[in-house]
Write a protein that holds these residues in place. Structure first.
Motif, PDB file in Angstrom:
ATOM      1  N   UNK A  15       0.834  -1.200   0.000  1.00 36.52           N
ATOM      2  CA  UNK A  15       0.000   0.000   0.000  1.00 36.52           C
ATOM      3  C   UNK A  15       0.867   1.249   0.000  1.00 36.52           C
ATOM      4  N   UNK A  16       1.959   1.208   0.729  1.00 40.42           N
ATOM      5  CA  UNK A  16       2.878   2.353   0.755  1.00 40.42           C
ATOM      6  C   UNK A  16       3.521   2.553  -0.617  1.00 40.42           C
ATOM      7  N   UNK A  17       3.889   1.461  -1.286  1.00 43.01           N
ATOM      8  CA  UNK A  17       4.483   1.568  -2.624  1.00 43.01           C
ATOM      9  C   UNK A  17       3.486   2.158  -3.612  1.00 43.01           C
ATOM     10  N   UNK A  18       2.223   1.732  -3.529  1.00 43.29           N
ATOM     11  CA  UNK A  18       1.213   2.285  -4.427  1.00 43.29           C
ATOM     12  C   UNK A  18       0.965   3.758  -4.138  1.00 43.29           C
ATOM     13  N   UNK A  19       0.943   4.120  -2.867  1.00 44.74           N
ATOM     14  CA  UNK A  19       0.777   5.530  -2.502  1.00 44.74           C
ATOM     15  C   UNK A  19       1.961   6.354  -3.005  1.00 44.74           C
ATOM     16  N   UNK A  51       7.444  10.130 -14.224  1.00 45.75           N
ATOM     17  CA  UNK A  51       6.589   9.022 -14.673  1.00 45.75           C
ATOM     18  C   UNK A  51       7.331   7.693 -14.598  1.00 45.75           C
ATOM     19  N   UNK A  52       8.600   7.682 -14.986  1.00 46.58           N
ATOM     20  CA  UNK A  52       9.384   6.450 -14.919  1.00 46.58           C
ATOM     21  C   UNK A  52       9.539   5.990 -13.473  1.00 46.58           C
ATOM     22  N   UNK A  53       9.748   6.932 -12.563  1.00 43.68           N
ATOM     23  CA  UNK A  53       9.866   6.574 -11.143  1.00 43.68           C
ATOM     24  C   UNK A  53       8.539   6.020 -10.621  1.00 43.68           C
ATOM     25  N   UNK A  54       7.422   6.615 -11.031  1.00 41.62           N
ATOM     26  CA  UNK A  54       6.105   6.142 -10.592  1.00 41.62           C
ATOM     27  C   UNK A  54       5.833   4.742 -11.128  1.00 41.62           C
ATOM     28  N   UNK A  55       6.146   4.508 -12.393  1.00 48.38           N
ATOM     29  CA  UNK A  55       5.935   3.183 -12.983  1.00 48.38           C
ATOM     30  C   UNK A  55       6.839   2.160 -12.318  1.00 48.38           C
ATOM     31  N   UNK A  56       8.092   2.524 -12.080  1.00 50.32           N
ATOM     32  CA  UNK A  56       9.016   1.619 -11.402  1.00 50.32           C
ATOM     33  C   UNK A  56       8.536   1.266 -10.005  1.00 50.32           C
ATOM     34  N   UNK A  57       8.014   2.248  -9.278  1.00 48.31           N
ATOM     35  CA  UNK A  57       7.501   1.995  -7.932  1.00 48.31           C
ATOM     36  C   UNK A  57       6.270   1.093  -7.990  1.00 48.31           C
ATOM     37  N   UNK A  58       5.411   1.319  -8.983  1.00 43.97           N
ATOM     38  CA  UNK A  58       4.217   0.475  -9.119  1.00 43.97           C
ATOM     39  C   UNK A  58       4.595  -0.980  -9.370  1.00 43.97           C
ATOM     40  N   UNK A  59       5.576  -1.202 -10.228  1.00 42.89           N
ATOM     41  CA  UNK A  59       5.942  -2.580 -10.571  1.00 42.89           C
ATOM     42  C   UNK A  59       6.692  -3.305  -9.457  1.00 42.89           C
ATOM     43  N   UNK A  60       7.119  -2.593  -8.422  1.00 44.17           N
ATOM     44  CA  UNK A  60       7.712  -3.281  -7.280  1.00 44.17           C
ATOM     45  C   UNK A  60       6.641  -3.764  -6.307  1.00 44.17           C
TER      46      UNK A  60
END
Length: 126
Positions: A15-19, A51-60
């Motif tokens: 949940x923290x990663x998605x936030x 955007x790349x950082x957000x996508x990278x965080x989502x995929x973790x």
């Protein structure tokens, strides 16, 4: 041959990663607009990096891993499809066009027959 669905429980870390991914996404868009005095390439670079950082965080997060797994399974299924040859595709297209023409003629003939029966024979309007 599908695998049974496994329900996963979202942890606090997921949940923290998605936030964090959401915050990074909003931050990237905000940076793009807040840097309106800078050159365009600086604004676009800030947006792309965010955007790349957000996508990278989502995929973790677990949801991102599930999305990757779903994509891999979908690609595997697409590879199993037996596509028709060019000749078969053209033949089927011809059959469809022929059917449409025959159906159009049938419906036109039915319409004109009903028009003739109702207006000429029954009502004598012509």
């Amino acid at each position: 041959m599908s695998q049974p669905q496994v329900e996963t429980v979202s942890t606090g870390a997921d949940k923290a990663k998605l936030a964090a991914a959401g915050v990074l996404l909003v931050g990237a868009v905000a940076a793009f607009y807040l840097l309106n005095q800078q050159d365009t390439w600086v604004r676009v670079a800030a947006l792309v990096v965010g955007l790349a950082a957000a996508v990278g965080m989502f995929f973790t997060a677990e949801q991102g891993k599930q999305l990757i797994g779903f994509s891999n399974e979908s690609w595997r299924e697409v590879k199993k499809v037996v596509w028709p040859s060019r000749k078969e595709a053209l033949q089927m297209t011809g059959y469809v066009f022929a059917f449409v023409v025959v159906m159009a003629l049938f419906l036109w003939l039915t319409d004109k027959t009903l028009e003739w029966v109702l207006y000429d024979l029954i009502l004598n309007w012509r």
